[in-house]
Design an enzyme around this catalytic site. Structure first.
Site, short mmCIF file in Angstrom:
data_model
loop_
_atom_site.label_atom_id
_atom_site.label_comp_id
_atom_site.label_asym_id
_atom_site.label_seq_id
_atom_site.Cartn_x
_atom_site.Cartn_y
_atom_site.Cartn_z
N HIS A 92 0.81 -1.22 0.00
CA HIS A 92 0.00 0.00 0.00
C HIS A 92 0.84 1.27 0.00
O HIS A 92 0.34 2.34 -0.32
CB HIS A 92 -1.00 -0.01 1.17
CG HIS A 92 -0.41 0.30 2.51
ND1 HIS A 92 -0.11 -0.67 3.45
CD2 HIS A 92 -0.05 1.47 3.09
CE1 HIS A 92 0.37 -0.11 4.54
NE2 HIS A 92 0.42 1.20 4.35
N ASP A 122 0.03 -7.60 1.48
CA ASP A 122 0.42 -6.20 1.61
C ASP A 122 1.94 -6.04 1.65
O ASP A 122 2.48 -5.22 2.38
CB ASP A 122 -0.20 -5.55 2.84
CG ASP A 122 -0.10 -4.03 2.81
OD1 ASP A 122 -0.01 -3.46 1.69
OD2 ASP A 122 -0.07 -3.39 3.89
N SER A 198 4.78 2.50 7.91
CA SER A 198 4.40 1.34 7.09
C SER A 198 5.57 0.89 6.21
O SER A 198 6.18 1.70 5.51
CB SER A 198 3.21 1.69 6.20
OG SER A 198 2.05 1.84 6.96
#
Length: 351
Positions: A92, A122, A198
């Site tokens: 993402h 992911d 992230s």
């Protein structure tokens, strides 16, 4: 009064403190003072940051692939996993990127390209145009214990090389990816994360990457999640070699459905749920095998199936084009059908 306080302390703690020279308390079982323990904790964190920190990068995503000064549309973190420039991050973070740049801990900006991505976990792998880079090694996320030290390194909110610490709160969590698949054995921890973390690593006290930080629960405190290192280590070589992860595909849409108690007893079933086939693609493996809407799948290769996620788990590890056997209920009869999963062109929502 001092005698009363001392007696109360002994009643509550079950032991008496041992005085040390600097006035702090020592633990009777080890002889270590609180200061000693805190110092050991600090040394462990510092050692990990010195070891892994140089391998952590900032990932900057731009919109226009030709304009190096183009509009920035996103940012995150990543960790260099090979000296020749392969970097693991979250899908993402780089999804939809026209331009990718990574910035190392010493401030060096390097152009990078997307080597491969796996939306189902992911995870994504980048390739930087450089060599002889500092890299981090994966640990065994299957050997973790709740309560052990966890250290997150990343670039939250644009603050480069930020370190936060916590403990592993729980293991074996399940988390939905953006394409609807279930990510298994997700690590929950308390090392604070913010937007920009992230894709950065979660590291143990020995400097081994045990997870890739991926998500938080908004408005909650210290409920953070990481994709386990064992999953990342499984995905990495496939993304490097093929740019994607190969998964099996059956060609059905389905939903979990509880089974009637009388049917469970009559057929001697071990589970109380099945996957009801809602639709079947005609030219798919399921269509060729003879599956019909309304069929209830209860097993595949003797592995019980109670929900769509059970099918996903099986197809994630079963070799492409290798024959398998579906066990299903049609009407009130148990039927076994041979089926040959094919490679999914894209990750389907069901299977």
């Amino acid at each position: 009064m001092d005698k009363i306080r001392h007696k109360l302390f002994q009643q509550v703690s079950g032991s008496s403190p041992v005085s040390v020279a600097n006035g702090s308390s020592a633990h009777p079982d080890t002889g270590e003072s609180d200061a000693d323990l805190l110092d050991a904790y600090s040394r462990a964190v510092v050692r990990v940051v010195e070891t892994v920190g140089p391998a952590v990068v900032s990932v900057v995503v731009g919109k226009n692939p030709r304009d190096r000064r183009g509009e920035q549309i996103g940012a995150g973190s990543g960790v260099i996993v090979t000296p020749d420039g392969y970097i693991m991050t979250n899908n993402h973070v780089v999804q939809g990127a026209g331009r990718i740049e990574v910035r190392t801990a010493d401030g060096t900006a390097l152009p990078a390209r997307l080597a491969g991505a796996d939306p189902a976990t992911d995870l994504a792998v980048l390739r930087a145009d450089a060599g002889d880079l500092p890299s981090a090694a994966f640990g065994d996320s299957g050997a973790l214990s709740v309560g052990q030290l966890a250290i997150a390194i990343g670039n939250p909110l644009g603050f480069d090389s930020t370190v936060s610490t916590g403990v592993l709160s729980a293991l074996g969590r399940a988390l939905r990816s953006r394409d609807g698949r279930l990510i298994e054995n997700v690590i929950q921890h308390t090392a604070p994360l913010n937007p920009g973390n992230s894709g950065g690593p979660l590291v143990d006290s020995r400097g081994r990457v045990i997870g890739i930080n991926t998500a938080i629960i908004p408005m909650a405190q210290s409920i953070c999640f990481s994709i386990p290192a064992n999953t990342a280590a499984w995905v990495l070589p496939q993304l490097v070699a093929d740019g994607r992860v190969r998964r099996g595909y059956l060609g059905i849409a389905g939903q979990s459905r509880p089974l009637e108690r009388s049917l469970v007893l009559a057929l001697g079933l071990t589970g109380g749920h099945a996957v009801e086939v809602v639709s079947v693609s005609r030219e798919s493996p399921a269509g060729r095998a003879g599956l019909r809407p309304g069929d209830l799948i209860i097993a595949i290769n003797e592995t019980d199936v109670g929900c769509v996620d059970d099918l996903h788990r099986f197809l994630a590890t079963w070799p492409i084009a290798e024959p398998a056997t579906l066990t299903l209920i049609r009407g009130r009869q148990r039927i076994r059908l041979p089926i040959i999963p094919i490679e999914a062109v894209a990750c389907p929502a069901v299977g």
